[in-house]
Design a protein around this motif. Structure first.
Motif, short mmCIF file in Angstrom:
data_model
loop_
_atom_site.label_atom_id
_atom_site.label_comp_id
_atom_site.label_asym_id
_atom_site.label_seq_id
_atom_site.Cartn_x
_atom_site.Cartn_y
_atom_site.Cartn_z
N THR A 1 42.07 31.75 -0.77
CA THR A 1 43.24 32.52 -0.34
C THR A 1 43.70 32.08 1.05
OG1 THR A 1 42.55 34.43 -1.64
CG2 THR A 1 44.14 34.83 0.11
N ASN A 2 42.72 31.85 1.95
CA ASN A 2 43.06 31.38 3.28
C ASN A 2 43.69 29.98 3.22
OD1 ASN A 2 42.07 33.71 4.43
ND2 ASN A 2 40.03 32.85 4.83
N GLU B 1 38.09 34.21 -1.13
CA GLU B 1 38.68 34.43 0.20
C GLU B 1 39.02 33.10 0.87
OE1 GLU B 1 37.68 36.66 4.45
OE2 GLU B 1 36.17 36.57 2.87
N LEU B 2 38.12 32.11 0.73
CA LEU B 2 38.39 30.79 1.30
C LEU B 2 39.62 30.15 0.66
CD1 LEU B 2 34.76 29.34 1.50
CD2 LEU B 2 36.17 30.15 3.40
N THR C 1 47.22 30.36 2.02
CA THR C 1 48.07 30.91 3.08
C THR C 1 48.44 29.81 4.08
OG1 THR C 1 47.05 33.09 2.85
CG2 THR C 1 48.22 32.63 4.91
N ALA C 2 47.43 28.99 4.45
CA ALA C 2 47.69 27.89 5.37
C ALA C 2 48.67 26.88 4.77
CB ALA C 2 46.39 27.20 5.75
#
Length: 557
Positions: A87-88, A84-85, A91-92
Motif C-alpha cells: 500500500t505504501n 501495508e508495504l 501510494t508512493a
C-alpha cells in the motif's frame, strides 16, 4: 529652362529608382531573416513537442507496469505487514505519477502545445465521478465528501470536460491533503451571463486554512505555502499554478477565500454556453456515461494489441481477474490479422507499436469492415494525450486511456464501452461512430475548416475571407497531392535530396493550415527520423496522403 527641368526630373527618377532597388533589397533581406526566424521557431516548437511526447512515453510506460504489478500483488496478499508495504509502495507510485503529470502539463503550457477542446459537459456526472474516485483513495478514506449542485446549473454546456475535471480533481485532492478531518464540500451554481451562464464551482474544507498574506503565492509556479501539513502532503507546487493557467485559458478566473485555522474555499468561475439539445457527440461520453448501466464483462472476448512485455503480462492478468477471455497481438499488424467481425467484444489497442501502430491498425480495420461489425476500440497510450487525440478520433478510436491505468479504472472503462455498444445495438437506428470525421458536431457533415487549428483558421479567414480561404484550401490539397506523389516517387527512386525538398514544402503548407500532425509526419521525413517512430518514409508519407485525401473529400462536399 525646360532642358534643366527635364534633367532634374531625370536625376530625380534615377535617385528614386536607386531608392526603390535598395528598398526592394532590404525587404528581400528582411523577409529572408523573418523566414529563417520562423523556421527556427517552428523547429524549436517541434523539438519541444517531441521532447514532451518522448518523456511522457518513456516515463509512463515503466511507471504503468510498476503500479500495475503492485496492484496485482495487493489483490492476492493476505499478510497485513506485506499488504501495508504494498500500500505504501502504491501510494508512493501514485504520488510519482501525479508529479510526472504536473511537470508534463506545465511543460506543455510553457511550450505552447497545451490544447483545449469543446464538447458537451455534464458537470453533475463529472463532479460525482470525482467525488467517488477521491473517496476511494487513501486520503479520502473515512472522510465525508459532499456534492451540492444547485438547480441553476445547466444540465449540459459546452466546455473542456478533461481540463475541468483536472481542476476540480486538483482542488478536491488538495482539500483532502491539507485537512485532517471534517467534510469536503463541492458546490456548483450558475448565474446569467451574456454567453449563456456563469458557472461557479467551489471546494470547501475545514482544515488549517491559509493566512491572507500567503494568498499571492498560492498560484505561483513551483510554490507551496508553509503550514503544518505542507511537508507531509509533499508535491511539486504546480497543481494550483496549472489550474490557474487552465481556468485563464478558458476565459475564467480562480481564487480562494480562507480563514487561518478554520478552513479554505477554493473556487473558479467560467462562462459557459448552455446546450439545449445534445448534438452528435452528445453528453454521454463526456459525462462518464452516467446514464448507462454497467455491463458485466465476465466471459467477454477482448483482443489486446501491446508490444511491451511487462504491459502484456499486466493487461492479461487484469483481464483474467475480470474473467475476460483475452487474445494477445504483439503489434498492430498482428492485431489486424487476428481481428474478424464477431470474434471479439472489444479491442484494447496500444498506440506506439513496431511494424504497425495502433492508430494505423484501427484505421485499416474501419476501412475494411462496416462500423456495425466493429466492436468498441479503446486506445492505451503513454504519450501526451493531446499529441494523439485528434488523430485517434479521426481513425475511429472510441476512447483514449492514459497509462498508467489502475485495475478499477480499466475495468470501468471496459464496462462502459460494452454498455455503449450494447445500447447502440438495441437502438432502432444505428448511432454514429463517436468522432467519425464524416459525422458532424451538430447537424450536417464536419468540414475541412473544423479540422484546422482555431488560430490558423482565424488568421487565414482574416486574410482571405470565406471564399478566398476555400480557394486557398483547395490549392493546398491540389499542390500537396502533387508534392506527396513526387515525394513517394523520389523515395522509390532513392532520391533522398528530392524527398527532403518535397517534405520541407509540405511541412510549411500543413503548418500554415494548423494541421500539426501532418506537419510533424513530413518533418520526420525531412529530418530522416521516421525510424524513430517505427515507420518507413513510405509508411509515413502514406499517412499524410490518407489524411490529405480525407481533407479533399471534405472540401468537395
Amino acid at each position: 529652362m525646360l532642358e534643366q527641368k527635364s534633367r532634374d526630373l531625370f536625376l530625380a527618377n534615377q535617385k528614386l529608382s536607386a531608392y526603390s532597388a535598395d528598398l526592394q533589397q532590404a525587404v528581400l533581406e528582411r523577409t529572408a531573416e523573418l523566414r529563417l526566424a520562423l523556421e527556427r521557431a517552428e523547429a524549436a516548437s517541434a523539438a519541444r513537442s517531441r521532447f514532451l511526447a518522448t518523456m511522457s512515453h518513456e516515463i509512463r510506460t515503466p511507471l504503468g507496469g510498476l503500479l500495475g504489478m503492485i496492484d496485482l500483488l495487493s489483490m492476492d496478499e493476505a499478510d497485513p505487514e506485506k499488504l501495508e508495504l504494498l500500500t505504501n509502495a502504491k501510494t508512493a507510485g501514485a504520488g510519482l505519477n501525479r508529479i510526472v503529470n504536473d511537470v508534463l502539463d506545465f511543460s506543455k503550457m510553457e511550450a505552447g502545445v497545451f490544447l483545449y477542446e469543446e464538447e458537451n459537459v455534464d458537470i453533475r456526472a463529472l463532479i460525482e465521478s470525482i467525488r467517488i474516485l477521491a473517496a476511494s483513495h487513501a486520503h479520502g478514506a473515512n472522510r465525508k465528501l459532499i456534492a451540492r449542485i444547485d438547480e441553476s446549473v445547466p444540465k449540459l454546456f459546452r466546455g473542456d470536460a478533461t481540463r475541468m475535471r483536472q481542476v476540480v480533481s486538483n482542488l478536491v485532492n488538495n482539500a483532502l491533503r491539507f485537512s485532517t478531518d471534517g467534510p469536503i464540500i463541492i458546490r456548483a451554481q450558475a448565474s446569467p451571463h451574456p454567453d449563456g451562464a456563469m458557472l461557479r464551482v467551489e471546494v470547501e474544507d475545514f482544515g488549517v486554512g491559509i493566512a491572507q498574506s500567503q494568498f499571492e503565492h498560492l498560484f505561483k509556479d513551483f510554490t507551496q505555502i508553509t503550514n503544518p501539513l505542507t511537508a507531509a502532503a509533499q508535491g511539486t507546487g504546480l497543481g494550483l499554478a496549472i489550474s490557474k493557467r487552465i481556468i485563464d485559458g478558458i476565459g475564467g478566473r480562480i481564487s480562494v477565500n480562507s480563514t487561518e485555522g478554520e478552513g479554505s474555499t477554493f473556487w473558479f468561475e467560467v462562462p459557459v454556453r448552455v446546450v439545449s439539445r445534445p448534438d452528435a457527440q452528445g453528453g454521454a461520453e463526456n459525462a462518464d456515461h452516467s446514464g448507462l448501466a454497467a455491463v458485466d464483462a465476465m466471459g467477454k472476448r477482448v483482443l489486446i494489441a501491446e508490444d511491451n512485455i511487462i504491459n502484456q503480462k499486466l493487461l492479461l492478468a487484469y483481464l483474467d481477474r475480470m474473467n475476460i477471455k483475452a487474445d494477445l497481438a504483439e503489434n498492430g499488424r498482428v492485431a489486424l490479422e487476428k481481428f474478424a467481425p464477431g470474434k471479439y467484444d472489444l479491442l484494447l489497442m496500444d498506440v506506439a507499436m513496431p511494424e504497425m501502430d495502433g492508430l494505423e491498425a484501427t484505421r485499416r480495420i474501419r476501412d475494411k469492415w462496416p462500423a456495425s461489425q466493429i466492436p468498441p476500440i479503446l486506445a492505451l497510450t503513454a504519450h501526451v494525450m493531446d499529441a494523439i487525440e485528434e488523430e485517434a478520433h479521426l481513425v475511429g478510436i472510441d476512447r483514449i486511456l492514459s497509462k498508467p491505468i489502475p485495475f478499477e479504472d480499466l475495468k470501468l472503462a471496459i464496462e462502459i464501452a460494452l454498455a455503449s455498444a450494447g445500447r447502440a445495438g438495441r437502438d432502432a437506428s444505428p448511432a454514429p461512430v463517436l468522432n467519425d470525421p464524416e459525422m458532424s458536431q451538430g447537424s450536417g457533415n464536419r468540414s475541412f475548416f473544423d479540422l484546422m487549428s482555431p488560430d490558423a483558421y482565424e488568421m487565414l479567414l482574416n486574410v482571405f475571407g470565406e471564399d478566398g480561404l476555400t480557394d486557398f484550401a483547395a490549392n493546398f490539397v491540389r499542390d500537396s497531392t502533387t508534392r506527396i506523389e513526387a515525394l513517394l516517387a523520389a523515395e522509390q527512386a532513392g532520391d533522398s535530396s528530392e524527398v527532403g525538398i518535397q517534405a520541407h514544402s509540405l511541412k510549411g503548407a500543413a503548418m500554415a493550415f494548423g494541421f500539426a500532425d501532418m506537419s510533424e509526419w513530413v518533418r520526420q521525413i525531412e529530418a530522416e527520423e521516421t525510424q524513430l517512430h517505427d515507420r518507413t518514409v513510405t509508411q509515413t508519407a502514406e499517412k499524410f496522403r490518407a489524411k490529405l485525401q480525407m481533407l479533399g473529400a471534405l472540401l468537395d462536399q
